[in-house]
Design a protein around this motif. Structure first.
Motif, PDB file in Angstrom:
ATOM      1  N   LYS A  26      -3.465  10.699  -9.810  1.00 51.96           N
ATOM      2  CA  LYS A  26      -3.438   9.245  -9.701  1.00 51.96           C
ATOM      3  C   LYS A  26      -2.029   8.747  -9.364  1.00 51.96           C
ATOM      4  O   LYS A  26      -1.855   7.834  -8.544  1.00 51.96           O
ATOM      5  CB  LYS A  26      -3.918   8.607 -11.007  1.00 51.96           C
ATOM      6  CG  LYS A  26      -5.419   8.720 -11.236  1.00 51.96           C
ATOM      7  CD  LYS A  26      -5.827   8.041 -12.535  1.00 51.96           C
ATOM      8  CE  LYS A  26      -7.341   8.058 -12.724  1.00 51.96           C
ATOM      9  NZ  LYS A  26      -7.751   7.415 -13.993  1.00 51.96           N
ATOM     10  N   ARG A  60      -1.320   9.462  -5.745  1.00 49.02           N
ATOM     11  CA  ARG A  60      -1.974   8.480  -4.877  1.00 49.02           C
ATOM     12  C   ARG A  60      -1.227   7.148  -4.896  1.00 49.02           C
ATOM     13  O   ARG A  60      -1.049   6.507  -3.855  1.00 49.02           O
ATOM     14  CB  ARG A  60      -3.426   8.283  -5.331  1.00 49.02           C
ATOM     15  CG  ARG A  60      -4.214   7.303  -4.464  1.00 49.02           C
ATOM     16  CD  ARG A  60      -5.673   7.244  -4.884  1.00 49.02           C
ATOM     17  NE  ARG A  60      -5.835   6.729  -6.242  1.00 49.02           N
ATOM     18  CZ  ARG A  60      -7.021   6.589  -6.844  1.00 49.02           C
ATOM     19  NH1 ARG A  60      -8.125   6.937  -6.201  1.00 49.02           N
ATOM     20  NH2 ARG A  60      -7.090   6.119  -8.063  1.00 49.02           N
ATOM     21  N   ARG A  71      -5.124   8.659   2.595  1.00 46.92           N
ATOM     22  CA  ARG A  71      -5.753   7.989   1.451  1.00 46.92           C
ATOM     23  C   ARG A  71      -7.086   8.652   1.082  1.00 46.92           C
ATOM     24  O   ARG A  71      -7.393   8.840  -0.099  1.00 46.92           O
ATOM     25  CB  ARG A  71      -5.970   6.518   1.778  1.00 46.92           C
ATOM     26  CG  ARG A  71      -6.503   5.707   0.600  1.00 46.92           C
ATOM     27  CD  ARG A  71      -6.383   4.211   0.841  1.00 46.92           C
ATOM     28  NE  ARG A  71      -7.058   3.808   2.054  1.00 46.92           N
ATOM     29  CZ  ARG A  71      -6.446   3.426   3.182  1.00 46.92           C
ATOM     30  NH1 ARG A  71      -5.125   3.419   3.229  1.00 46.92           N
ATOM     31  NH2 ARG A  71      -7.141   3.051   4.244  1.00 46.92           N
ATOM     32  N   ASN A  97      -7.864  10.315  -2.452  1.00 42.22           N
ATOM     33  CA  ASN A  97      -9.021   9.864  -3.243  1.00 42.22           C
ATOM     34  C   ASN A  97      -9.917  11.038  -3.604  1.00 42.22           C
ATOM     35  O   ASN A  97     -10.463  11.093  -4.714  1.00 42.22           O
ATOM     36  CB  ASN A  97      -9.814   8.824  -2.455  1.00 42.22           C
ATOM     37  CG  ASN A  97      -9.126   7.471  -2.403  1.00 42.22           C
ATOM     38  OD1 ASN A  97      -8.298   7.162  -3.261  1.00 42.22           O
ATOM     39  ND2 ASN A  97      -9.461   6.670  -1.416  1.00 42.22           N
ATOM     40  N   ARG A 138     -10.987  12.241  -7.260  1.00 38.44           N
ATOM     41  CA  ARG A 138     -12.392  12.431  -7.657  1.00 38.44           C
ATOM     42  C   ARG A 138     -12.631  13.821  -8.225  1.00 38.44           C
ATOM     43  O   ARG A 138     -13.342  13.990  -9.229  1.00 38.44           O
ATOM     44  CB  ARG A 138     -13.306  12.186  -6.459  1.00 38.44           C
ATOM     45  CG  ARG A 138     -13.532  10.717  -6.137  1.00 38.44           C
ATOM     46  CD  ARG A 138     -14.692  10.537  -5.170  1.00 38.44           C
ATOM     47  NE  ARG A 138     -14.426  11.154  -3.876  1.00 38.44           N
ATOM     48  CZ  ARG A 138     -13.854  10.521  -2.857  1.00 38.44           C
ATOM     49  NH1 ARG A 138     -13.459   9.265  -2.991  1.00 38.44           N
ATOM     50  NH2 ARG A 138     -13.663  11.139  -1.699  1.00 38.44           N
TER      51      ARG A 138
END
Length: 537
Positions: free
Chosen positions: A245, A248, A305, A309, A313
């Motif tokens: 996270k 990102r 991106r 992601n 996930r």
């Protein structure tokens, strides 16, 4: 044979409704005793049946270098069955009896084969396993549940199978039978796979294999080793999720700054071109180049991106698979001294042992574990306290609202969904809150929308618990009969946490010593040869 093994190769199984239960399972089971664990509904029983070659996988294959003996969760036998039927030697014994009476039929000799001493071997195994009071002709109907399981296990011993596969063998066994089962399995000389949530039984396994949505994962040790490894895995999964996270977030910030810089350069170049009185065609080409450059940059950022992601996930999926089962605490406040129930010189129906008679006073916040052998009247005692049964003599007074959960989950209608039944029990909470609580028990939107009969044993138990614990009016007297049977290990631990925080009066029947030790009980109610005995802790 020293190279005996069971092999799963790319095994997948699809349910009749089209759902994939598990896929691409690969594992080798050798002579080490192995505990097979996993969440409720993940497919452990189906996998055990595939390993026993009683069920074909949808794809892939199972290969075994020897013979397999499988014992299902429920020992089912028709009326008129005997010990010999449970062991699986009735046909051989009958053929041997006919030969001894003068039969020369070839089919009788074929049925006996090399087992001319089968009667002696059967009696030896019965005596060796502390079942010497039984004989081949003993009716199966008079056996306790524990005796039926252990007699069936003798069939595995006499079969001399290379692999023994057992599905929840300790469910409903009393403490002596559980210990006898463990000792019996420790003497088993060949391959052994046990599907179980029984921590005492798993503790004597040489390795644990976990089935999850990620596949099969082998842990080279007993339950304690497995539990420690799982704790480390969860910590690592959470750390990995946080790192993904943050990665990102950093990339998104960098991309935003890069876009802002490019937009400023483009705007500055366009302004300078207009000030320099460039031709409209030149300005249009410059604008087109800027837009092309911006498009390429957007595509690049979109690809990055999407990749980030996906990483998040995947990391979140690992955490989700390790997510804890949550049971919300029941808000009960009552005086410790308040009398909740009183049994005065009660005689319990259907009980013929010394535990037929009982006098007992229950007070607020008392926490009693009821312990004793099968058939001593533990379940009957709870039914009398709940008001479902009347005592033969004496009086039973219960002054507080109570909730009773029996082993058959009688409060759960098999034809209705869990959500519908929880809504009937709790008319105050909004549907979203009830759905959230069921999801925290591991019952997702799909499972709470189908008839409860379609759920696994552990899932039905969670639904039944939810309808009691999350009702409008929480019970001040909680009567639980073997509530941890069929629950997976995370659910058992969640139930332990919830019951420790429960402030009402608790009376709980269980044969699971590990479970009872974690409930912070105040007393044990023991069934002895002299009758019931209440012992404070």
């Amino acid at each position: 044979m020293t190279n005996t093994h069971l092999v799963l190769k790319d095994v997948s199984h699809v349910l009749p409704d089209g759902r994939t239960l598990f896929s691409d399972l690969n594992e080798l089971f050798d002579l080490r005793s192995t505990g097979l664990v996993g969440r409720n509904g993940v497919g452990k029983t189906l996998l055990a049946r595939i390993l026993a070659r009683l069920l074909q996988p949808t794809s892939g294959y199972c290969q075994c270098s020897g013979s397999v003996y499988y014992l299902a969760q429920q020992v089912i036998y028709p009326d008129g069955s005997t010990v010999a039927d449970l062991v699986g030697v009735k046909r051989t014994l009958d053929a041997l009896a006919r030969i001894e009476s003068g039969s020369t039929a070839s089919e009788d000799f074929d049925a006996v084969g090399d087992d001319w001493d089968i009667h002696q071997r059967l009696q030896y195994e019965l005596e060796h396993n502390n079942l010497g009071h039984l004989v081949a002709d003993t009716p199966a109907g008079i056996l306790s549940g524990g005796e039926a399981v252990r007699v069936s296990l003798i069939g595995a011993t006499l079969s001399d199978a290379d692999f023994l596969i057992l599905d929840e063998p300790s469910n409903h066994l009393d403490r002596p039978n559980r210990q006898a089962l463990i000792e019996q399995l420790q003497r088993w000389p060949h391959g052994l796979i046990v599907v179980s949530h029984d921590r005492q039984l798993l503790e004597v396994m040489e390795r644990i294999v976990e089935l999850s949505s990620q596949g099969l994962h082998s842990y080279g040790g007993n339950y304690s080793f497995y539990a420690e490894a799982k704790a480390h895995e969860r910590q690592h999964a959470l750390q990995n999720l946080n790192e993904r996270k943050l990665e990102r977030q950093r990339q998104e910030q960098a991309a935003r700054k890069q876009r802002e810089r490019q937009e400023r350069r483009q705007a500055r170049g366009y302004r300078q071109g207009k000030i320099a009185n460039q031709a409209k065609s030149l300005l249009d080409r410059q604008k087109e180049r800027c837009e092309t450059s911006s498009g390429k940059l957007c595509k690049k950022h979109a690809a990055i991106r999407a990749q980030l992601n996906q990483h998040v996930r995947e990391a979140a999926q690992q955490v989700e698979d390790e997510s804890q089962i949550i049971l919300h605490a029941i808000a009960i406040t009552q005086s410790v001294k308040r009398r909740v129930a009183e049994l005065d010189r009660v005689e319990l129906p259907y009980v013929t042992t010394s535990t037929r008679a009982i006098s007992l006073i229950l007070s607020g916040q008392q926490r009693i574990g009821v312990v004793g052998p099968n058939g001593c009247g533990k379940s009957t005692l709870l039914r009398v306290l709940s008001g479902q049964l009347k005592p033969l003599t004496g009086s039973c007074k219960v002054t507080s609202e109570n909730a009773y959960l029996n082993q058959e989950l009688g409060n759960l209608d098999p034809d209705k969904t869990v959500l519908a039944q929880l809504q009937l029990a709790n008319r105050k909470a909004i549907e979203g809150d009830l759905r959230m609580r069921l999801a925290q028990l591991g019952l997702n939107a799909q499972k709470i929308a189908i008839p409860s009969r379609s759920l696994s044993g552990g899932e039905r138990l969670k639904g039944a618990l939810a309808c009691i614990l999350y009702a409008d009016s929480p019970p001040q007297l909680l009567l639980l009969d073997e509530p941890n049977n069929h629950l997976d290990l995370p659910s058992i631990q969640a139930l332990e946490i919830m019951l420790r925080s429960y402030q009402g009066t608790l009376v709980i029947v269980s044969h699971d010593d590990s479970f009872l030790e974690n409930l912070e009980l105040t007393d044990f109610l023991l069934a002895t040869e002299q009758g019931w005995s209440l012992e404070s802790l």
